[in-house]
Write a protein that holds these residues in place. Structure first.
Motif, short mmCIF file in Angstrom:
data_model
loop_
_atom_site.label_atom_id
_atom_site.label_comp_id
_atom_site.label_asym_id
_atom_site.label_seq_id
_atom_site.Cartn_x
_atom_site.Cartn_y
_atom_site.Cartn_z
N GLY A 1 -16.67 10.55 -13.21
CA GLY A 1 -15.86 11.49 -14.00
C GLY A 1 -14.45 11.61 -13.42
N ALA A 2 -14.37 11.63 -12.08
CA ALA A 2 -13.06 11.73 -11.42
C ALA A 2 -12.24 10.47 -11.69
CB ALA A 2 -13.25 11.93 -9.91
N LEU A 3 -12.90 9.32 -11.62
CA LEU A 3 -12.20 8.05 -11.86
C LEU A 3 -11.71 7.98 -13.31
CD1 LEU A 3 -11.37 5.35 -10.72
CD2 LEU A 3 -13.64 4.46 -11.22
N ALA A 4 -12.58 8.39 -14.23
CA ALA A 4 -12.19 8.38 -15.65
C ALA A 4 -10.99 9.31 -15.86
CB ALA A 4 -13.36 8.81 -16.53
N ARG A 5 -11.01 10.49 -15.23
CA ARG A 5 -9.87 11.41 -15.39
C ARG A 5 -8.57 10.77 -14.92
NH1 ARG A 5 -6.17 15.16 -14.54
NH2 ARG A 5 -5.74 14.17 -12.56
N ASN A 6 -8.65 10.06 -13.78
CA ASN A 6 -7.44 9.40 -13.26
C ASN A 6 -6.95 8.31 -14.20
OD1 ASN A 6 -7.25 11.00 -11.03
ND2 ASN A 6 -8.42 9.63 -9.69
N LEU A 7 -7.88 7.57 -14.82
CA LEU A 7 -7.48 6.51 -15.76
C LEU A 7 -6.75 7.10 -16.97
CD1 LEU A 7 -10.64 4.17 -15.81
CD2 LEU A 7 -8.41 3.71 -14.74
N TYR A 8 -7.33 8.15 -17.55
CA TYR A 8 -6.70 8.77 -18.73
C TYR A 8 -5.37 9.43 -18.34
CZ TYR A 8 -10.81 7.77 -21.53
OH TYR A 8 -11.80 7.12 -22.20
N ASP A 9 -5.29 9.93 -17.10
CA ASP A 9 -4.05 10.55 -16.62
C ASP A 9 -2.94 9.49 -16.54
OD1 ASP A 9 -2.58 12.76 -15.64
OD2 ASP A 9 -2.80 12.00 -13.60
N LEU A 10 -3.28 8.32 -15.97
CA LEU A 10 -2.30 7.21 -15.88
C LEU A 10 -1.83 6.82 -17.28
CD1 LEU A 10 -3.81 4.61 -13.36
CD2 LEU A 10 -1.59 5.77 -13.20
N HIS A 11 -2.78 6.71 -18.19
CA HIS A 11 -2.51 6.30 -19.56
C HIS A 11 -1.60 7.33 -20.25
CE1 HIS A 11 -3.15 3.90 -23.04
NE2 HIS A 11 -3.93 4.75 -23.67
N ALA B 1 -17.14 20.72 -11.53
CA ALA B 1 -17.77 19.97 -10.44
C ALA B 1 -17.36 20.57 -9.09
CB ALA B 1 -17.37 18.50 -10.52
N LEU B 2 -16.08 20.88 -8.94
CA LEU B 2 -15.59 21.45 -7.68
C LEU B 2 -16.22 22.83 -7.43
CD1 LEU B 2 -11.77 20.60 -7.66
CD2 LEU B 2 -13.46 19.97 -5.92
N ALA B 3 -16.30 23.62 -8.51
CA ALA B 3 -16.82 24.99 -8.38
C ALA B 3 -18.27 25.00 -7.91
CB ALA B 3 -16.69 25.72 -9.71
N THR B 4 -19.01 23.93 -8.22
CA THR B 4 -20.44 23.91 -7.87
C THR B 4 -20.77 22.84 -6.83
OG1 THR B 4 -20.76 22.48 -9.81
CG2 THR B 4 -21.24 24.82 -10.09
N GLY B 5 -19.75 22.16 -6.30
CA GLY B 5 -19.98 21.12 -5.28
C GLY B 5 -20.79 19.95 -5.82
N THR B 6 -20.62 19.64 -7.12
CA THR B 6 -21.39 18.54 -7.72
C THR B 6 -20.61 17.24 -7.64
OG1 THR B 6 -22.09 20.18 -9.35
CG2 THR B 6 -22.67 17.89 -9.81
#
Ligand code: NAD
Length: 295
Positions: A264-274, A254-259
């Motif tokens: 998706g970012a929120l989900a990543r943070n949730l799984y990271d916390l977990h 997403a960052l590489a293409t400015g999308t």
């Protein structure tokens, strides 16, 4: 066909065993002794090193944890590209960054090899049953050359496009899956906190507009589905840390293409916390526990 199979972990081992069952000669290698022993016990031929597995191989299949392992194995001085003759078919089934898949495939093309990125969906159950879905990137002629091998390990074989596109499809699919699992868990938690029976709630949502794959076969609430990891202490299945890796790959893309990918970012943070709370090895549906009612 004589095949070198490197990476005999949770996924690689049953995939290699299905190639044996299809009549191929498979030389397997893994860094872990336990994986080599399991392969030998299943009737496979174990190699003493990656180099030995690659000797005389007509095709190389790899199933490794992440981008750095794939890059090191293929591009290193003693790596696959240096070890096998030009013309050899190379298939990487690991889930890695699309950019790394393109880099390795470009190096492979330069040295006269034919490479596919072929990540899978279907988990360890699909790997054992030989019903995996393969999402394949690479030239059409190479895809057709690799198809019989993939058909020995999977049921749905998709040609997604050029090199790297298999990984792009995989990243998009798993970002959506991570979001759906968190969303389904949230809806179930809300209903239960408001007095609902999770079986009734799941049944109604399954037949309504909230229907999705997690409600169909992978309900995150313990006791709703006997065969789901939630009903077995969230053991086995698809690990939180593997989902976290895939959600990280989605954010890189997403960052590489400015999308914009806010969910998706929120989900990543949730799984990271977990994961950081010590649950990285549990099945990813255990995200349900992160959303427990505080009331
Ligand atoms: P795993 O950790 O069980 O297996 C990876 C294996 O690779 C390990 O046995 C490790 O010892 C070996 N390895 C690492 N570096 C090596 C090297 N240089 N040479 C030889 N062996 C090496 O992981 P897994 O669950 O089998 O997953 C493999 C890949 O498949 C990952 O990219 C993962 O994201 C993807 N995947 C996993 C699932 C799943 O449900 N487990 C589903 C779809 C995709």
């Amino acid at each position: 066909m004589r095949i070198a199979f490197i990476g005999l972990g949770n996924m690689g081992l049953p995939m290699a065993v299905n190639l044996l069952a299809a009549g191929h000669q498979v030389l397997g290698y893994d860094l872990a002794e336990a994986a080599l022993e399991a392969f030998a016990a299943a009737g496979g031929q174990r190699a003493a090193s990656a180099r030995q597995a690659l000797e005389g191989a007509q095709a190389v299949i790899t199933m490794l944890p992440a981008s750095r392992h794939v890059e090191a194995l293929y591009l290193g001085d003693e790596g696959v590209l240096a070890a096998v003759p030009a013309g050899t078919l190379l298939v990487d089934c690991s889930t890695i960054a699309p950019a790394v898949a393109r880099k390795v495939a470009a190096a492979a093309a330069e040295s006269g090899h034919f490479m596919l990125d072929a990540p899978v969906s279907g988990g360890t159950g699909g790997a054992k049953a030989g019903t995996l879905t393969f999402m394949v990137g690479g030239e059409t002629a190479t895809f057709e050359r690799g198809r019989p091998l993939l058909e020995a390990m999977g049921k749905n074989i998709f040609h997604a496009g050029d090199c790297g596109s298999g990984q792009t499809v995989k990243v998009c699919n798993n970002m959506l899956l991570g979001i759906l699992m968190a969303g389904t868990s949230e809806a179930l938690r809300l209903g239960i906190a408001n007095g609902m029976d999770p079986n009734v709630l799941s049944d109604v949502m399954l037949r309504s507009s909230g229907r999705n794959w997690t409600l169909e076969v992978y309900n995150p609430c313990p006791g709703v589905m006997a065969q789901a990891p939630a009903s077995h202490g969230y053991a086995d299945g698809f690990g939180v840390d593997l989902m976290l890796k895939d959600l990280g790959l989605a954010q890189e893309s997403a960052l590489a293409t400015g999308t914009p990918t806010p969910l998706g970012a929120l989900a990543r943070n949730l799984y990271d916390l977990h994961s950081k709370a010590g649950h990285g090895r549990l099945d990813f549906s255990s995200i349900y526990n992160l959303l427990a009612s505080q009331a």
